[in-house]
Design a protein around this motif. Structure first.
Motif, PDB file in Angstrom:
ATOM      1  N   ALA A  56       0.829  -1.203   0.000  1.00 19.11           N
ATOM      2  CA  ALA A  56       0.000   0.000   0.000  1.00 19.11           C
ATOM      3  C   ALA A  56       0.866   1.258   0.000  1.00 19.11           C
ATOM      4  O   ALA A  56       0.591   2.209  -0.735  1.00 19.11           O
ATOM      5  CB  ALA A  56      -0.933  -0.005   1.218  1.00 19.11           C
ATOM      6  N   ALA A  57       1.916   1.254   0.813  1.00 16.77           N
ATOM      7  CA  ALA A  57       2.816   2.413   0.858  1.00 16.77           C
ATOM      8  C   ALA A  57       3.501   2.626  -0.487  1.00 16.77           C
ATOM      9  O   ALA A  57       3.659   3.761  -0.944  1.00 16.77           O
ATOM     10  CB  ALA A  57       3.854   2.232   1.961  1.00 16.77           C
ATOM     11  N   THR A  58       3.888   1.535  -1.120  1.00 14.76           N
ATOM     12  CA  THR A  58       4.534   1.628  -2.440  1.00 14.76           C
ATOM     13  C   THR A  58       3.568   2.204  -3.465  1.00 14.76           C
ATOM     14  O   THR A  58       3.939   3.067  -4.266  1.00 14.76           O
ATOM     15  CB  THR A  58       5.040   0.241  -2.887  1.00 14.76           C
ATOM     16  N   GLU A  59       2.322   1.739  -3.439  1.00 11.52           N
ATOM     17  CA  GLU A  59       1.324   2.260  -4.379  1.00 11.52           C
ATOM     18  C   GLU A  59       1.078   3.753  -4.156  1.00 11.52           C
ATOM     19  O   GLU A  59       0.969   4.513  -5.112  1.00 11.52           O
ATOM     20  CB  GLU A  59       0.020   1.472  -4.249  1.00 11.52           C
ATOM     21  N   ILE A  60       1.022   4.157  -2.916  1.00  8.55           N
ATOM     22  CA  ILE A  60       0.826   5.574  -2.596  1.00  8.55           C
ATOM     23  C   ILE A  60       2.012   6.395  -3.091  1.00  8.55           C
ATOM     24  O   ILE A  60       1.848   7.448  -3.711  1.00  8.55           O
ATOM     25  CB  ILE A  60       0.603   5.772  -1.082  1.00  8.55           C
ATOM     26  N   ARG A  61       3.225   5.895  -2.832  1.00  6.14           N
ATOM     27  CA  ARG A  61       4.431   6.609  -3.281  1.00  6.14           C
ATOM     28  C   ARG A  61       4.455   6.708  -4.803  1.00  6.14           C
ATOM     29  O   ARG A  61       4.774   7.763  -5.365  1.00  6.14           O
ATOM     30  CB  ARG A  61       5.680   5.908  -2.760  1.00  6.14           C
ATOM     31  N   ALA A  63       1.866   6.674  -6.834  1.00  6.74           N
ATOM     32  CA  ALA A  63       0.827   7.619  -7.249  1.00  6.74           C
ATOM     33  C   ALA A  63       1.296   9.054  -7.020  1.00  6.74           C
ATOM     34  O   ALA A  63       1.063   9.930  -7.861  1.00  6.74           O
ATOM     35  CB  ALA A  63      -0.468   7.339  -6.491  1.00  6.74           C
ATOM     36  N   ASP A  64       1.950   9.307  -5.883  1.00  2.77           N
ATOM     37  CA  ASP A  64       2.476  10.646  -5.605  1.00  2.77           C
ATOM     38  C   ASP A  64       3.506  11.062  -6.649  1.00  2.77           C
ATOM     39  O   ASP A  64       3.498  12.197  -7.134  1.00  2.77           O
ATOM     40  CB  ASP A  64       3.108  10.715  -4.215  1.00  2.77           C
ATOM     41  N   ASP A  67       1.836  11.901  -9.913  1.00  2.00           N
ATOM     42  CA  ASP A  67       1.227  13.222  -9.835  1.00  2.00           C
ATOM     43  C   ASP A  67       2.279  14.317  -9.977  1.00  2.00           C
ATOM     44  O   ASP A  67       2.082  15.298 -10.700  1.00  2.00           O
ATOM     45  CB  ASP A  67       0.484  13.371  -8.508  1.00  2.00           C
TER      46      ASP A  67
END
Length: 163
Positions: A56-61, A63-64, A67
């Motif tokens: 989950a943290a990897t996916e968030i990173r 996505a950031d 962006d």
């Protein structure tokens, strides 16, 4: 010979695990091997498996970062447009010269051919880099944009020569 595991070791592993420390952090702090810490954790019924959290943290990173790349690609497109507008516009030249090294400016009706080439190179680089940061997808009209830019550069070269 290996140092035996004590109740104090077990208690420290439990405390450090509860504090959110990972296996390797605990091993370093207790001066034990990761394998020993894993064995203690298994006996205590606790786990260091955080694959879901890491994923989950990897996916968030990711996505950031996507962006941020998209925002920077927009900045590069803005630069390309600003520099392209200068190609046939009035152009201010700056000069230091003379024996007293005086500063002077003068306006030209448009940039010299060499300066136009430099502006076109800046535009091309900015567009190229923005497209590398955020590649076009099918059906977004990007093919039309690319051919429009190619056409623009070809017309400019024809009009001003490639000096």
């Amino acid at each position: 010979m290996a140092r035996p595991v004590t109740n104090e070791d077990r208690q420290r592993v439990r405390e450090l695990h509860a504090a959110g420390k990972g296996r390797n952090e605990i091993a370093t702090e207790l001066e034990r091997s990761g394998r020993t810490i894993s064995a203690i954790a298994k006996d205590l019924g606790i786990s260091f498996a955080r694959a879901g959290e890491v994923r989950a943290a990897t996916e968030i990173r990711q996505a950031d970062l996507a962006d941020r790349r998209a925002r920077f690609a927009t900045t590069l497109q803005d630069i390309a447009e600003r520099e392209a507008a200068k190609i046939n516009a009035r152009y201010t030249y700056f000069d230091w010269g003379g024996k007293d090294h005086e500063f002077d400016t003068y306006e030209a009706p448009e940039p010299t051919p060499a300066d136009k080439r430099a502006l076109m190179a800046t535009v091309a680089t900015a567009v190229d880099r923005s497209l590398k940061l955020v590649p076009p997808t099918d059906g977004d009209g990007s093919g039309e944009v690319g051919s429009l830019l190619t056409s623009l550069f070809d017309r400019l070269r024809e009009r001003h020569g490639d000096h």
